[in-house]
Design a protein around this motif. Structure first.
Motif, PDB file in Angstrom:
ATOM      1  N   UNK A  26      12.424   0.234   1.735  1.00  0.00           N
ATOM      2  CA  UNK A  26      11.922  -1.136   1.864  1.00  0.00           C
ATOM      3  C   UNK A  26      10.955  -1.465   0.735  1.00  0.00           C
ATOM      4  N   UNK A  27      10.185  -0.453   0.322  1.00  0.00           N
ATOM      5  CA  UNK A  27       9.160  -0.655  -0.696  1.00  0.00           C
ATOM      6  C   UNK A  27       9.731  -1.025  -2.057  1.00  0.00           C
ATOM      7  N   UNK A  28      11.013  -0.785  -2.293  1.00  0.00           N
ATOM      8  CA  UNK A  28      11.620  -1.187  -3.564  1.00  0.00           C
ATOM      9  C   UNK A  28      12.640  -2.316  -3.380  1.00  0.00           C
ATOM     10  N   UNK A  29      13.376  -2.297  -2.263  1.00  0.00           N
ATOM     11  CA  UNK A  29      14.422  -3.303  -2.054  1.00  0.00           C
ATOM     12  C   UNK A  29      13.825  -4.695  -1.865  1.00  0.00           C
ATOM     13  N   UNK A  30      12.778  -4.802  -1.067  1.00  0.00           N
ATOM     14  CA  UNK A  30      12.213  -6.130  -0.800  1.00  0.00           C
ATOM     15  C   UNK A  30      11.580  -6.760  -2.046  1.00  0.00           C
ATOM     16  N   UNK A  31      10.809  -6.023  -2.876  1.00  0.00           N
ATOM     17  CA  UNK A  31      10.336  -6.648  -4.124  1.00  0.00           C
ATOM     18  C   UNK A  31      11.481  -7.123  -5.017  1.00  0.00           C
ATOM     19  N   UNK A  32      12.583  -6.359  -5.053  1.00  0.00           N
ATOM     20  CA  UNK A  32      13.751  -6.790  -5.823  1.00  0.00           C
ATOM     21  C   UNK A  32      14.276  -8.129  -5.295  1.00  0.00           C
TER      22      UNK A  32
END
Length: 300
Positions: free
Chosen positions: A16-22
């Motif tokens: 979640x920590x990388x997918x959501x910022x993307x």
């Protein structure tokens, strides 16, 4: 290696920590710059996830190899020892994932320009240094800063640039706008690591990790955790006023009671098996609702 073990090895729950910022970067590109490049965005998404998994495997691999506590931590806590995984297999997988991600990154450089290369080098360097070398970032007081900045801001910045490179201008105004959109996620991502370090304070001392908690103590760490949650909501309130987000992001405030409850749980007890999940839930719900309410503003 079973699928469940692999997913734990790559820490799939933390993606979640990388997918959501993307995804938030895609939303900001559509809302503010009125531009989205679907193919470039999807290639970056795959490369980002592959490298993120490689970094988490490297983290587990280095923690296994360098563990001072050979019994409790290396053999019973670390997934490589606990599941009797081959360290060579884990190393081979993480190198393969990293190479594929790098090749995809070079393709993006060819399409969108040298800016992608420099941003990618920075992210690769932080990912490798996060758990490698004589003084890994994860075992230093800098861990929260680098994890939040790299995953919360840099991933969003790369996402925005790839979606808007035809019209994007490198100036302080655009960087500031992008930073402000990313800031709530950046704060919640850094708080995830802070919650982990709060809960692992005793174990980190045994393994000689000088995290931020070693420097400022548990009480100040808890104050920082609370302050960053408050600041995240203040930034969300400000965003529509400075015209970098639709007014619908104000709907994110409906989760304030939930975040307050989870924040209070961690304040009362810092036990990995019981309250670390509060940091995870705040990140998942906070960043997820922020993304959803941002997307609603684009749709309506």
């Amino acid at each position: 290696m079973s699928l469940d073990v692999f997913l734990e090895l790559v820490e799939i729950k933390a993606k979640t920590a990388s997918v959501i910022p993307f995804l938030l970067g895609v939303c900001f590109s559509a809302y503010y710059f009125h531009n989205v490049n679907v193919v470039l965005a999807m290639v970056f998404f795959v490369a980002m996830v592959l490298f993120n998994m490689a970094v988490d495997m490297l983290d587990n691999y280095n923690d296994y190899r360098h563990a001072v506590d050979k019994v409790e931590y290396q053999q019973k806590t670390n997934i490589i020892g606990r599941e009797n995984l081959s360290p060579r297999l884990v190393l081979g997988m993480l190198v393969t994932f990293s190479v594929i991600a790098a090749l995809m990154g070079l393709w993006l450089v060819a399409k969108a320009g040298w800016s992608v290369l420099w941003m990618g080098i920075f992210c690769f360097a932080v990912g490798i240094l996060y758990s490698s070398g004589p003084h890994p970032l994860s075992s230093l007081p800098l861990g929260e800063l680098f994890s939040g900045f790299t995953m919360g801001f840099m991933i969003l910045l790369i996402s925005v640039y790839l979606n808007t490179y035809q019209v994007f201008t490198w100036n302080w105004a655009n960087l500031w706008r992008t930073f402000m959109v990313a800031l709530p996620d950046e704060l919640w991502i850094s708080n995830l690591m802070l919650a982990n370090n709060l809960c692992d304070a005793a174990e980190d001392e045994r393994n000689r990790r000088t995290t931020i908690i070693h420097c400022i103590g548990i009480e100040n760490g808890l104050r920082a955790f609370s302050f960053k949650n408050i600041l995240a909501f203040l930034v969300i309130v400000l965003s529509p006023i400075i015209k970098i987000a639709p007014w619908t992001v104000w709907l994110t405030l409906v989760i304030v009671p939930f975040v307050y409850k989870q924040n209070k749980r961690l304040m009362e007890k810092q036990v990995k098996s019981e309250t670390f999940s509060s940091g995870v839930k705040i990140l998942l719900v906070g960043s997820g609702v922020y993304l959803l309410t941002y997307w609603l503003g684009i749709l309506f």
